[in-house]
Design a protein around this motif. Structure first.
Motif, PDB file in Angstrom:
ATOM      1  N   ASN A 181       0.829  -1.203   0.000  1.00 24.28           N
ATOM      2  CA  ASN A 181       0.000   0.000   0.000  1.00 24.28           C
ATOM      3  C   ASN A 181       0.867   1.258   0.000  1.00 24.28           C
ATOM      4  OD1 ASN A 181      -2.696   1.385   0.365  1.00 24.28           O
ATOM      5  ND2 ASN A 181      -1.641   2.104   2.197  1.00 24.28           N
ATOM      6  N   GLY A 213      -5.287   0.166   4.175  1.00 23.20           N
ATOM      7  CA  GLY A 213      -6.157   1.088   3.463  1.00 23.20           C
ATOM      8  C   GLY A 213      -5.581   2.488   3.419  1.00 23.20           C
ATOM      9  N   CYS A 232      -9.327   1.722   6.686  1.00 24.69           N
ATOM     10  CA  CYS A 232     -10.383   1.204   5.825  1.00 24.69           C
ATOM     11  C   CYS A 232      -9.869  -0.030   5.089  1.00 24.69           C
ATOM     12  CB  CYS A 232     -10.847   2.265   4.827  1.00 24.69           C
ATOM     13  SG  CYS A 232      -9.512   2.945   3.803  1.00 24.69           S
ATOM     14  N   GLU A 233     -10.726  -0.601   4.247  1.00 26.63           N
ATOM     15  CA  GLU A 233     -10.347  -1.794   3.500  1.00 26.63           C
ATOM     16  C   GLU A 233      -9.231  -1.490   2.499  1.00 26.63           C
ATOM     17  OE1 GLU A 233     -13.432  -0.652   3.781  1.00 26.63           O
ATOM     18  OE2 GLU A 233     -14.766  -2.255   4.487  1.00 26.63           O
ATOM     19  N   TRP A 258      -4.837  -2.421  10.070  1.00 29.55           N
ATOM     20  CA  TRP A 258      -6.060  -1.620  10.239  1.00 29.55           C
ATOM     21  C   TRP A 258      -5.978  -1.033  11.648  1.00 29.55           C
ATOM     22  CZ3 TRP A 258     -10.924  -3.133   7.192  1.00 29.55           C
ATOM     23  CH2 TRP A 258     -11.860  -2.090   7.245  1.00 29.55           C
ATOM     24  N   GLU A 271     -10.772  -9.454   5.341  1.00 29.67           N
ATOM     25  CA  GLU A 271      -9.608  -8.906   4.647  1.00 29.67           C
ATOM     26  C   GLU A 271      -8.464  -9.925   4.646  1.00 29.67           C
ATOM     27  OE1 GLU A 271      -9.081  -5.105   3.338  1.00 29.67           O
ATOM     28  OE2 GLU A 271     -10.843  -6.312   2.857  1.00 29.67           O
TER      29      GLU A 271
END
Length: 284
Positions: A181, A213, A232-233, A258, A271
């Motif tokens: 990410n 996320g 978030c996802e 998360w 997830e």
């Protein structure tokens, strides 16, 4: 030089960042989660419920310890008291892995409560390497260094991020933690290609992968500005980049991060289940 052996190694499957509100859920129905990560700074005390719960979890799951307060990239020396508390935690827990961020968060004794970027210069590389060697010597084990999420680049930069990270790893013997990410966030913000970043990354040095996320905003020019929020996802483009990462480097321990607006356990477990499905599909 590094003679301490962890209790276990991280399995090449999904893990989640442990939150106390999920303690009972994890014990009763952990699947598909195979391992847990904690933030070191939350467990540097000598007792109480947090330590008791962690000891109980460590009997059932491999644990990864993730530091957020060492300020590896800081200009000043490492905080000896902080390092001593970290050493105590690692000594009794014997986690499967320890990692920290490529960032700085302290200045003249003040803690800035953020993970700030560094210029990628030879001078910075030498300083970060010295700090990592000090940490590894204190802990008696090699650590992992995480690529950052960034929002700007420094004019005095002398090499790109991958050259910088690889140089540190080769010099110190540390491994790398690849946050997919963070790659997507940083490349989008700098208008670079995240696939090209992954294609050039030294996958042989990667000991762990992170997924999380992010929030999307816009800068003054109307271009996308992504914020690494962990609230978030994981979005579909990051899942696609993760699949590409596994196709390049094979299965790796994969953490779902998360940390803000933490959901109920079934949401977090789903997830992790999605990561498990990607791992199974790509590595079949």
């Amino acid at each position: 030089m590094f003679d301490q052996s962890p209790k276990a190694t991280l399995p090449a499957g999904p893990g989640v960042g442990y939150k106390p509100q999920h303690f009972s859920n994890i014990l009763e129905a952990p699947a598909p989660v195979e391992w847990l990560e904690i933030h070191a700074e939350n467990y540097m005390g000598d007792g109480g419920r947090p330590i008791a719960q962690l000891r109980h979890l460590a009997e059932r799951f491999p644990i990864s310890v993730h530091g957020v307060g060492l300020s590896i990239g800081g200009e000043g020396p490492l905080d000896r008291d902080h390092l001593s508390r970290l050493k105590h935690l690692v000594a009794w827990l014997q986690p499967a892995s320890f990692s920290e961020h490529l960032a700085w968060s302290t200045h003249e004794g003040a803690f800035l409560n953020d993970l700030l970027p560094l210029p990628y210069t030879r001078k910075t590389l030498a300083r970060v390497s010295e700090h990592i060697e000090e940490v590894q010597e204190a802990l008696g084990r090699a650590m992992l260094l995480e690529n950052p999420s960034t929002y700007l680049a420094f004019a005095e930069t002398e090499m790109d991020e991958i050259e910088f990270l690889t140089g540190i790893a080769r010099r110190t013997g540390c491994g790398l933690l690849l946050d997919v990410n963070n790659v997507f966030v940083a490349c989008t913000n700098r208008q670079a290609d995240p696939v090209d970043y992954i294609d050039r990354f030294p996958m042989d040095l990667v000991g762990e992968i992170h997924l999380g996320g992010h929030d999307e905003q816009a800068d003054d020019a109307g271009l996308p500005l992504l914020i690494d929020s962990h609230g978030c996802e994981v979005v579909d483009p990051v899942w696609a980049l993760y699949a590409h990462t596994l196709a390049r480097g094979g299965a790796k321990p994969t953490l779902i991060e998360w940390d803000n607006d933490v959901p109920e356990w079934p949401v977090l477990a789903e997830e992790a289940a999605r990561a498990a499905r990607v791992l199974e599909r790509v590595t079949a």
